[in-house]
Write a protein that holds these residues in place. Structure first.
Motif, PDB file in Angstrom:
ATOM      1  N   MET A  20       0.623  -1.086   0.469  1.00 43.19           N
ATOM      2  CA  MET A  20       0.274  -0.591   0.271  1.00 43.19           C
ATOM      3  C   MET A  20       0.584   1.927   0.013  1.00 43.19           C
ATOM      4  N   TYR A  21       0.404   1.739  -0.835  1.00 47.80           N
ATOM      5  CA  TYR A  21       1.349   3.533  -0.682  1.00 47.80           C
ATOM      6  C   TYR A  21       0.117   4.742  -0.103  1.00 47.80           C
ATOM      7  N   TRP A  22       1.287   5.857   0.011  1.00 45.06           N
ATOM      8  CA  TRP A  22      -0.261   6.953   0.539  1.00 45.06           C
ATOM      9  C   TRP A  22       0.947   7.748  -0.628  1.00 45.06           C
ATOM     10  N   LYS A  23       0.316   9.057  -0.418  1.00 43.04           N
ATOM     11  CA  LYS A  23       1.724  10.935  -1.370  1.00 43.04           C
ATOM     12  C   LYS A  23       0.830  11.490  -0.912  1.00 43.04           C
ATOM     13  N   VAL A  24       1.271  12.837  -0.980  1.00 43.03           N
ATOM     14  CA  VAL A  24       0.952  14.132  -0.933  1.00 43.03           C
ATOM     15  C   VAL A  24       1.991  14.650  -1.333  1.00 43.03           C
ATOM     16  N   ARG A  33       5.496  10.635   1.535  1.00 39.94           N
ATOM     17  CA  ARG A  33       5.215   9.310   0.851  1.00 39.94           C
ATOM     18  C   ARG A  33       5.037   8.081   2.570  1.00 39.94           C
ATOM     19  N   TRP A  34       4.204   7.472   2.068  1.00 42.78           N
ATOM     20  CA  TRP A  34       3.911   6.246   3.412  1.00 42.78           C
ATOM     21  C   TRP A  34       3.492   4.845   2.560  1.00 42.78           C
ATOM     22  N   ILE A  35       4.666   3.776   3.313  1.00 41.76           N
ATOM     23  CA  ILE A  35       4.440   2.801   2.533  1.00 41.76           C
ATOM     24  C   ILE A  35       4.192   1.281   3.594  1.00 41.76           C
ATOM     25  N   GLY A  36       3.128   0.680   3.265  1.00 36.53           N
ATOM     26  CA  GLY A  36       2.505   0.061   4.053  1.00 36.53           C
ATOM     27  C   GLY A  36       1.630  -1.268   3.699  1.00 36.53           C
ATOM     28  N   TYR A  37       1.975  -2.335   4.139  1.00 37.35           N
ATOM     29  CA  TYR A  37       1.185  -3.818   3.763  1.00 37.35           C
ATOM     30  C   TYR A  37       0.198  -4.290   4.607  1.00 37.35           C
ATOM     31  N   ASP A  38      -1.069  -4.159   3.410  1.00 40.92           N
ATOM     32  CA  ASP A  38      -2.057  -5.592   4.447  1.00 40.92           C
ATOM     33  C   ASP A  38      -2.384  -6.213   4.568  1.00 40.92           C
ATOM     34  N   ASP A  39      -1.868  -6.458   6.067  1.00 45.27           N
ATOM     35  CA  ASP A  39      -1.820  -7.879   6.771  1.00 45.27           C
ATOM     36  C   ASP A  39      -2.578  -7.355   8.461  1.00 45.27           C
ATOM     37  N   ALA A  40      -3.041  -8.285   8.569  1.00 45.80           N
ATOM     38  CA  ALA A  40      -2.487  -8.078  10.132  1.00 45.80           C
ATOM     39  C   ALA A  40      -1.156  -7.620  11.468  1.00 45.80           C
ATOM     40  N   ASN A  41      -0.054  -8.171  10.830  1.00 44.02           N
ATOM     41  CA  ASN A  41       1.274  -8.237  11.772  1.00 44.02           C
ATOM     42  C   ASN A  41       0.881  -5.872  11.344  1.00 44.02           C
ATOM     43  N   TRP A  43      -0.855  -3.912  10.033  1.00 49.35           N
ATOM     44  CA  TRP A  43      -1.867  -2.729  10.809  1.00 49.35           C
ATOM     45  C   TRP A  43      -1.709  -3.057  12.318  1.00 49.35           C
ATOM     46  N   GLN A  44      -1.094  -3.605  13.067  1.00 47.47           N
ATOM     47  CA  GLN A  44      -1.699  -4.237  14.741  1.00 47.47           C
ATOM     48  C   GLN A  44      -0.476  -3.628  15.454  1.00 47.47           C
ATOM     49  N   ASN A  45       0.920  -3.790  14.609  1.00 48.73           N
ATOM     50  CA  ASN A  45       1.742  -3.251  15.247  1.00 48.73           C
ATOM     51  C   ASN A  45       3.049  -2.477  14.599  1.00 48.73           C
ATOM     52  N   VAL A  46       2.795  -1.795  12.977  1.00 46.85           N
ATOM     53  CA  VAL A  46       3.610  -1.136  12.194  1.00 46.85           C
ATOM     54  C   VAL A  46       2.621   0.254  12.531  1.00 46.85           C
ATOM     55  N   ALA A  47       1.561  -0.064  11.440  1.00 43.45           N
ATOM     56  CA  ALA A  47       0.920   1.525  11.104  1.00 43.45           C
ATOM     57  C   ALA A  47       1.251   2.292  11.982  1.00 43.45           C
TER      58      ALA A  47
END
Length: 77
Positions: A20-24, A33-41, A43-47
């Motif tokens: 997942m990618y966000w940018k402004v 920019r922000w980069i994420g990964y769509d899994d439970a870990n 969302w729960q521990n890193v986001a």
């Protein structure tokens, strides 16, 4: 304005598989920019720990709400 010294903007969001990618575009600070990964870990521990970025030129604080794509921009401390 969203309070003293704060503004808001909407981040562009895109996703490729689970990446997942966000940018402004943030004026003098360029693209933030922000980069994420769509899994439970993630969302729960890193986001929560990755939601804030500091502008490279101005030192402004960019905080992304991953659920709404709203970025709150605060002045440096």
């Amino acid at each position: 304005m969203n309070g003293v010294g704060q503004t808001t903007m909407v981040a562009d969001f895109s996703q490729s598989r689970n990446d997942m990618y966000w940018k402004v575009y943030a004026g003098a600070d360029g693209v933030v920019r922000w980069i994420g990964y769509d899994d439970a870990n993630w969302w729960q521990n890193v986001a929560k720990s990755t939601a804030q970025k500091v502008g490279k030129v101005t030192g402004r604080i960019f905080t992304l709400d991953y659920d709404t794509n709203i970025v709150t921009v605060g002045e440096p401390a």
